[in-house]
Design a protein around this motif. Structure first.
Motif, PDB file in Angstrom:
ATOM      1  N   VAL A  86       0.820  -1.392  -0.018  1.00  0.00           N
ATOM      2  CA  VAL A  86      -0.004  -0.007  -0.001  1.00  0.00           C
ATOM      3  C   VAL A  86       0.805   1.245  -0.023  1.00  0.00           C
ATOM      4  O   VAL A  86       1.634   1.273   0.790  1.00  0.00           O
ATOM      5  CB  VAL A  86      -1.084   0.204   1.072  1.00  0.00           C
ATOM      6  N   VAL A  87       0.571   2.159  -0.958  1.00  0.00           N
ATOM      7  CA  VAL A  87       1.357   3.463  -1.137  1.00  0.00           C
ATOM      8  C   VAL A  87       0.599   4.516  -0.525  1.00  0.00           C
ATOM      9  O   VAL A  87      -0.684   4.577  -1.072  1.00  0.00           O
ATOM     10  CB  VAL A  87       1.827   3.781  -2.451  1.00  0.00           C
ATOM     11  N   ALA A  88       0.883   5.417   0.260  1.00  0.00           N
ATOM     12  CA  ALA A  88       0.107   6.459   0.762  1.00  0.00           C
ATOM     13  C   ALA A  88       0.909   7.652   1.077  1.00  0.00           C
ATOM     14  O   ALA A  88       2.316   7.596   0.791  1.00  0.00           O
ATOM     15  CB  ALA A  88      -0.661   6.113   2.232  1.00  0.00           C
ATOM     16  N   ASN A  89       0.368   8.971   1.434  1.00  0.00           N
ATOM     17  CA  ASN A  89       1.106  10.149   1.599  1.00  0.00           C
ATOM     18  C   ASN A  89       1.757  10.246   3.010  1.00  0.00           C
ATOM     19  O   ASN A  89       2.760  10.911   3.239  1.00  0.00           O
ATOM     20  CB  ASN A  89       0.239  11.393   1.306  1.00  0.00           C
ATOM     21  N   ASN A  90       1.632   8.990   3.949  1.00  0.00           N
ATOM     22  CA  ASN A  90       2.477   8.937   5.043  1.00  0.00           C
ATOM     23  C   ASN A  90       2.639   7.545   5.468  1.00  0.00           C
ATOM     24  O   ASN A  90       1.454   6.795   4.824  1.00  0.00           O
ATOM     25  CB  ASN A  90       2.294  10.125   6.092  1.00  0.00           C
ATOM     26  N   TRP A  91       3.319   7.154   6.068  1.00  0.00           N
ATOM     27  CA  TRP A  91       3.577   5.558   6.232  1.00  0.00           C
ATOM     28  C   TRP A  91       2.509   5.177   7.188  1.00  0.00           C
ATOM     29  O   TRP A  91       2.166   3.983   7.158  1.00  0.00           O
ATOM     30  CB  TRP A  91       5.125   5.398   7.085  1.00  0.00           C
ATOM     31  N   TRP A  92       2.209   5.653   8.375  1.00  0.00           N
ATOM     32  CA  TRP A  92       1.109   5.411   9.240  1.00  0.00           C
ATOM     33  C   TRP A  92      -0.284   4.960   8.352  1.00  0.00           C
ATOM     34  O   TRP A  92      -0.817   4.011   8.559  1.00  0.00           O
ATOM     35  CB  TRP A  92       0.773   6.176  10.282  1.00  0.00           C
ATOM     36  N   ARG A  93      -0.620   5.912   7.765  1.00  0.00           N
ATOM     37  CA  ARG A  93      -1.739   5.556   6.811  1.00  0.00           C
ATOM     38  C   ARG A  93      -1.661   4.540   5.652  1.00  0.00           C
ATOM     39  O   ARG A  93      -2.326   3.585   5.711  1.00  0.00           O
ATOM     40  CB  ARG A  93      -2.088   6.953   5.687  1.00  0.00           C
ATOM     41  N   ALA A  94      -0.372   4.242   5.212  1.00  0.00           N
ATOM     42  CA  ALA A  94      -0.390   3.051   4.498  1.00  0.00           C
ATOM     43  C   ALA A  94      -0.230   1.884   5.402  1.00  0.00           C
ATOM     44  O   ALA A  94      -0.779   0.911   4.946  1.00  0.00           O
ATOM     45  CB  ALA A  94       1.207   3.190   3.790  1.00  0.00           C
ATOM     46  N   LYS A  95       0.193   1.926   6.330  1.00  0.00           N
ATOM     47  CA  LYS A  95       0.320   0.590   7.267  1.00  0.00           C
ATOM     48  C   LYS A  95      -1.291   0.349   7.872  1.00  0.00           C
ATOM     49  O   LYS A  95      -1.726  -0.818   7.549  1.00  0.00           O
ATOM     50  CB  LYS A  95       1.279   0.814   8.574  1.00  0.00           C
ATOM     51  N   GLN A  96      -1.955   1.288   7.948  1.00  0.00           N
ATOM     52  CA  GLN A  96      -3.416   1.084   8.503  1.00  0.00           C
ATOM     53  C   GLN A  96      -4.084   0.682   7.410  1.00  0.00           C
ATOM     54  O   GLN A  96      -5.094  -0.046   7.646  1.00  0.00           O
ATOM     55  CB  GLN A  96      -3.832   2.334   8.916  1.00  0.00           C
TER      56      GLN A  96
END
Length: 748
Positions: free
Chosen positions: A297-307
């Motif tokens: 998962v790619v997101a604009n911050n890592w915590w969002r990617a992990k969640q």
């Protein structure tokens, strides 16, 4: 122990020599290792005098360091070698990471594949060593590992400093119209001995660079050393203390996005299907990708990617390994050890006859589990693929392999790849692998030029490691009526680190042949026995294995030194005295053993309820002995004191040697007390530090390090302190309780 040439030695030596012949037999030449000044980027009027050093107009000296700094002090020790010969002011010296180039290859690390004992100086042994070094240089293996950083740099970095010094002297002599021997160098200046005139390095660098580098420059005599052998403050420590140090996990770039990955929990399994609808609806999520290694998962911050990754529904294909357990693997090891004769790796004399004539036979089996690396910095990598160029920021021990892999994945030549190597938050062999580079570049290819930071969770890091192999060792020894060992038999079963590593990198050339790294510390024991047989058995499992601090020595030292201790008691002798009697032809081993026993007070009274254990092991060109002092308090093992003695040849920075012994002992002690990776339903059960513990501050023993003075070439110090600690502790437990620990981790 010197033996006749075994089939194993013949095969690996033949391979080494064949490789050597392809590139010219012999060690890399001085010209090869010196390199060209064009390798180093310059700015602000700097001038490079060769591939290792450049000088600014103000006299500041910059040294290129080709090894990764992971806490072992190479940013200090390696520049000390060059600056010693250059005679610059240490205060004027700064360091930078060397680019990826052939002159920085770690040719010495290749010595770890040669199946000869350290004291074997035969023609064949010398040819094999020279040839594999040449091969390592030809392959441009720029790697930090094998405790080889100082060993490999010992000649080229001193050569670079001495050559640069001679060029600066020649430039000054020409300007003054005097002979070079009328000049001397001191603290970054060339001095005219007749007139007292002085010229700084910065004033001479440009003229010096125009000269042809001289051949056969002399090195200083040890009596002239000003830096080598002196304790020097580590250059990396201030930044690590004040928080300004940049590790791989700290890299931040404009426009960077973040990736979290889920890999199949069973090694070798495949993703069957992915339902990403819920994840794609979460704020900040940009993409859900499938790459060969898993789902990202790619997101604009890592915590969002992990969640968001937690909401991706992943189904894995059934795997033949889905029901495998640690018990299944242990049974496989036992079965193969019982069924296979193995590969002969050091026969001497006639062990079979000696056993038939024995007055007493002692037998024992030992077990060591899979181990994780558990570095404090979890796996990460930043990559950008843009306009046909790849840029990677990675805490790697293998810059040359990382650069090659990045180009391979992106489909570009290696010269289109730029690699940056920040500090490493622990390596221990895990960062010799380039899986994180492979994954990050595969993700970056799909992001239209945006840089991406891939960061594994601690759970991914623990459950998708390349583990220290589990190992099973079976011993038999024959003793005569006087307690003298007349035969020694050792059979070791473990997976091959070399085979697995090559199979991951270049599966087409992987060959499941015998592996010296699996049997090191078993075939090359120093004890003088008349009849010896050592055999290697190579079971395969689905668990990926890789280099772990001290590699095969890490388990073979536990096996061998424990069994030697058993033989001492079987012979009715003191363990220290027993070893001394078997080392009369090995003076360096003997000196280390005697030093550690003396410093530990071997044989002197201890407080009630305490006991000592001793162990000796040679690895990576160094000899290390340790004595552990233990007690058992309320059913719990307490290690009070560890005394360490090491002969590592010439010592560059004694502070680093002491720190590395402490580090290696703590690492090995953590593994001995707690380290165990277990498998259930095909997957690793441990998830993080609560289930894979380490020695805490309150459990720390007092560690004393004593260095044997030596004028021999440097040996390694990063790993040799790890192998002896487990057997020293378990031998102490036996001395205290008469309970012999034959399986790790230690359970009382």
């Amino acid at each position: 122990m010197k033996t006749t040439l075994s089939r194993r030695q013949f095969l690996i030596t033949g391979a080494a020599l064949s490789g050597g012949l392809l590139v010219g037999c012999g060690k890399p030449s001085a010209a090869d290792r010196l390199g060209d000044h064009s390798l180093l980027p310059v700015e602000g009027g700097e001038v490079a005098l060769n591939g290792w050093v450049k000088i600014a107009p103000d006299g500041k000296v910059t040294v290129a360091v080709p090894r990764s700094e992971m806490g072992q002090g190479v940013l200090t020790a390696l520049p000390m070698l060059l600056v010693e010969e250059l005679d610059a002011r240490w205060e004027d010296v700064q360091v930078e990471q060397a680019p990826v180039a052939r002159i920085y290859a770690n040719a010495t690390m290749m010595l770890n594949v040669v199946p000869f004992t350290t004291d074997d100086d035969s023609v064949l042994a010398r040819m094999a060593r020279a040839s594999v070094q040449r091969l390592g240089y030809a392959l441009s293996l720029q790697i930090t590992g094998g405790s080889a950083s100082v060993r490999d740099a010992w000649e080229p970095m001193r050569l670079a400093g001495a050559t640069a010094r001679a060029m600066l002297v020649e430039a000054a002599a020409r300007r003054w119209s005097v002979a070079p021997d009328q000049c001397q160098v001191e603290a970054g200046q060339v001095i005219n001995m007749k007139t007292g005139a002085k010229l700084g390095f910065g004033e001479l660098a440009k003229e010096a660079a125009e000269l042809t580098p001289p051949q056969d420059v002399p090195f200083k005599a040890p009596s002239q050393y000003k830096l080598i052998g002196k304790p020097m403050a580590r250059r990396d420590i201030p930044a690590k203390v004040n928080g300004s140090a940049v590790f791989g996990i700290d890299v931040k770039l404009d426009g960077m996005v973040y990736a979290a990955i889920a890999q199949p929990p069973v090694f070798g399994a495949k993703v069957a299907s992915v339902d990403d609808k819920a994840a794609l609806q979460r704020k900040g999520v940009l993409k859900v990708l499938r790459i060969p290694q898993g789902v990202v998962v790619v997101a604009n911050n890592w915590w969002r990617a992990k969640q968001a990754l937690a909401e991706v529904k992943i189904v894995y294909e059934p795997s033949p390994n889905d029901q495998l357990s640690s018990a299944d693997i242990a049974k496989k090891y036992k079965d193969e050890l019982a069924a296979s004769k193995g590969f002969s790796y050091g026969d001497k004399g006639d062990a079979d006859l000696a056993f038939k004539q024995a007055g007493k036979v002692v037998e024992a089996s030992y077990w060591a589990p899979f181990l994780a690396h558990a570095a404090m910095e979890p796996i990460n990598c930043v990559a950008q693929v843009k306009d046909g160029h790849v840029t990677v920021w990675c805490s790697t021990q293998s810059p040359s392999l990382a650069k090659w892999k990045a180009g391979q994945v992106a489909g570009v030549d290696s010269d289109k790849v730029t690699l940056h190597v920040p500090f490493l938050g622990g390596g221990f062999g895990r960062r010799l692998e380039v899986d994180m580079v492979e994954q990050a570049v595969a993700i970056a290819k799909q992001l239209d030029g945006r840089p991406v930071k891939l960061l594994w969770t601690r759970e991914e890091d623990m459950q998708h490691d390349v583990y220290r192999p589990a190992a099973l060792s079976e011993f038999r020894a024959a003793l005569d009526a006087q307690g003298r060992v007349t035969a020694w038999s050792n059979r070791v079963a473990a997976q091959s680190v070399s085979y697995d590593s090559v199979r991951r990198l270049m599966p087409s050339i992987a060959s499941n042949t015998p592996d010296k790294n699996q049997i090191e510390g078993a075939f090359d024991i120093p004890y003088e026995f008349d009849n010896v047989t050592v055999r290697q058995i190579r079971p395969e499992t689905h668990v990926p294995v890789g280099s772990w601090r001290s590699v095969g020595h890490s388990y073979n030292a536990f096996f061998t030194e424990s069994f030697v201790d058993e033989l001492a008691y079987a012979a009715g002798q003191d363990p220290y005295a027993f070893r001394r009697g078997l080392l009369q032809k090995h003076p360096r081993h003997l000196a280390v053993l005697e030093l550690v026993a003396t410093k530990a007070g071997w044989g002197t009274p201890l407080p009630p309820g305490r006991a000592r254990g001793i162990a000796l092991h040679e690895s990576f060109g160094s000899w290390c002995a340790e004595v552990a002092e233990v007690s058992i308090e309320q059913g719990q093992l307490k290690v009070h004191r560890v005394v360490c003695a090491i002969d590592c040849g010439v010592v560059v920075n004694p502070d680093t040697v002491e720190a590395q012994m402490q580090s290696a002992i703590v690492y090995g002690l953590s593994a001995a007390l707690f380290g165990e990776i277990t498998i259930a339903h095909g997957r690793v059960e441990q998830t993080s530090f609560p289930s894979y513990d380490a020695v805490r501050l309150a459990q720390m023993p007092v560690i004393e390090t004593h260095i044997v003075p030596s004028t021999a070439a440097p040996g390694g110090v990063g790993e040799p302190g790890t192998p002896p600690i487990a057997p020293a502790v378990t031998n102490a437990i036996y001395a205290l309780t008469k309970q012999r620990i034959r399986s790790l981790p230690i359970r009382l």
